[in-house]
Scaffold this active site. Structure first.
Site, PDB file in Angstrom:
ATOM      1  N   LYS A  10      37.330  33.640  33.031  1.00 34.07           N
ATOM      2  CA  LYS A  10      36.565  33.167  32.437  1.00 34.07           C
ATOM      3  C   LYS A  10      35.897  32.044  30.920  1.00 34.07           C
ATOM      4  O   LYS A  10      37.330  31.119  31.378  1.00 34.07           O
ATOM      5  CB  LYS A  10      36.481  34.572  30.921  1.00 34.07           C
ATOM      6  CG  LYS A  10      37.174  35.724  32.123  1.00 34.07           C
ATOM      7  CD  LYS A  10      37.267  36.802  30.456  1.00 34.07           C
ATOM      8  CE  LYS A  10      37.345  38.333  31.210  1.00 34.07           C
ATOM      9  NZ  LYS A  10      37.481  39.325  30.205  1.00 34.07           N
ATOM     10  N   TYR A  50      29.263  44.326  32.301  1.00 31.47           N
ATOM     11  CA  TYR A  50      30.284  45.308  31.372  1.00 31.47           C
ATOM     12  C   TYR A  50      28.850  46.274  31.346  1.00 31.47           C
ATOM     13  O   TYR A  50      29.731  46.724  29.932  1.00 31.47           O
ATOM     14  CB  TYR A  50      29.935  44.615  30.349  1.00 31.47           C
ATOM     15  CG  TYR A  50      31.599  43.229  31.294  1.00 31.47           C
ATOM     16  CD1 TYR A  50      33.057  43.537  31.127  1.00 31.47           C
ATOM     17  CD2 TYR A  50      31.682  41.522  30.695  1.00 31.47           C
ATOM     18  CE1 TYR A  50      34.031  43.138  31.329  1.00 31.47           C
ATOM     19  CE2 TYR A  50      32.662  40.774  30.598  1.00 31.47           C
ATOM     20  CZ  TYR A  50      33.961  41.547  31.569  1.00 31.47           C
ATOM     21  OH  TYR A  50      34.902  40.763  31.967  1.00 31.47           O
ATOM     22  N   ASN A 113      40.233  36.239  26.960  1.00 31.18           N
ATOM     23  CA  ASN A 113      41.462  36.504  27.449  1.00 31.18           C
ATOM     24  C   ASN A 113      41.202  36.073  29.271  1.00 31.18           C
ATOM     25  O   ASN A 113      42.388  36.377  30.017  1.00 31.18           O
ATOM     26  CB  ASN A 113      41.819  38.031  27.376  1.00 31.18           C
ATOM     27  CG  ASN A 113      40.806  39.274  27.974  1.00 31.18           C
ATOM     28  OD1 ASN A 113      40.162  38.463  29.200  1.00 31.18           O
ATOM     29  ND2 ASN A 113      40.995  40.303  28.363  1.00 31.18           N
ATOM     30  N   HIS A 116      39.449  38.383  34.146  1.00 33.08           N
ATOM     31  CA  HIS A 116      38.762  40.179  34.452  1.00 33.08           C
ATOM     32  C   HIS A 116      39.223  40.396  35.839  1.00 33.08           C
ATOM     33  O   HIS A 116      39.398  39.251  36.423  1.00 33.08           O
ATOM     34  CB  HIS A 116      37.260  40.275  34.199  1.00 33.08           C
ATOM     35  CG  HIS A 116      37.181  41.322  34.706  1.00 33.08           C
ATOM     36  ND1 HIS A 116      37.082  42.536  34.238  1.00 33.08           N
ATOM     37  CD2 HIS A 116      36.964  41.740  35.925  1.00 33.08           C
ATOM     38  CE1 HIS A 116      36.560  43.340  35.123  1.00 33.08           C
ATOM     39  NE2 HIS A 116      36.288  42.922  36.011  1.00 33.08           N
ATOM     40  N   GLU A 127      32.249  45.766  41.799  1.00 25.97           N
ATOM     41  CA  GLU A 127      32.344  44.147  41.501  1.00 25.97           C
ATOM     42  C   GLU A 127      31.963  43.180  42.293  1.00 25.97           C
ATOM     43  O   GLU A 127      31.154  41.850  42.145  1.00 25.97           O
ATOM     44  CB  GLU A 127      33.585  43.979  40.524  1.00 25.97           C
ATOM     45  CG  GLU A 127      33.163  45.351  39.281  1.00 25.97           C
ATOM     46  CD  GLU A 127      34.392  44.862  38.070  1.00 25.97           C
ATOM     47  OE1 GLU A 127      34.560  45.535  36.928  1.00 25.97           O
ATOM     48  OE2 GLU A 127      35.355  44.021  39.084  1.00 25.97           O
TER      49      GLU A 127
END
Ligand code: CMP
Length: 139
Positions: A10, A50, A113, A116, A127
């Site tokens: 990320k 998402y 965080n 993913h 995905e």
């Protein structure tokens, strides 16, 4: 069985130049990076990725963050890759993540965080297809 899973590094992690350190964690755990590219999502693209979270209170914050800088999208392959990747990432909230996991070492908050990973075989398939064409997967 051998599986593939979709992993995203990320924007909080690319910003801090952590791609190599995160990839080392995957490789040390026996996960093979069989496809990888760096890209900068638009907010609409992050929103599409998402969309299962569209009704959550953090959706706007999440999609704004995911479009705030470059990400690295990758396909990880290995024995039980989905579960293994989730183990290496650690809990979603870094405060709950076990020592030595990516999120314990690098994540800044539950939102920012660092990584993913897909949560199940069906979502992994979807995905991976969102980010990669079949020809880009080099096993
Ligand atoms: P990820 O595995 O990418 O899937 C959905 C993401 O939503 C999750 O990691 C978190 O980064 C994010 N998320 C979950 N809960 C919150 C929250 N309370 N506030 C902001 N982001 C969140």
């Amino acid at each position: 069985a051998t599986q593939r899973t979709l992993s995203l590094i990320k924007p909080d992690a690319t910003r801090r130049n952590l791609t190599g350190k995160i990839n080392a964690k995957f490789e040390d755990a026996g996960l093979r990076i069989v496809a990888q590219k760096r890209l900068h999502l638009t907010k609409a693209q992050a929103g599409e990725f998402y969309k299962v979270h569209a009704e959550r209170p953090f959706y706007d914050e999440l999609t704004t963050f995911m479009a705030s800088g470059p990400i690295v999208a990758q396909v990880l392959e290995g024995e039980d890759a989905i579960a293994k990747n989730r183990e290496v990432m650690g809990a979603t909230n870094p405060a709950d993540a076990e020592a030595g996991t990516i999120r314990a070492e690098f994540a800044e908050s539950v939102g920012e965080n660092s990584v993913h990973g897909s949560d199940a075989p069906e979502t992994a398939k979807e995905e991976i297809a969102y980010f990669f064409a079949g020809l880009e997967l080099v096993g």
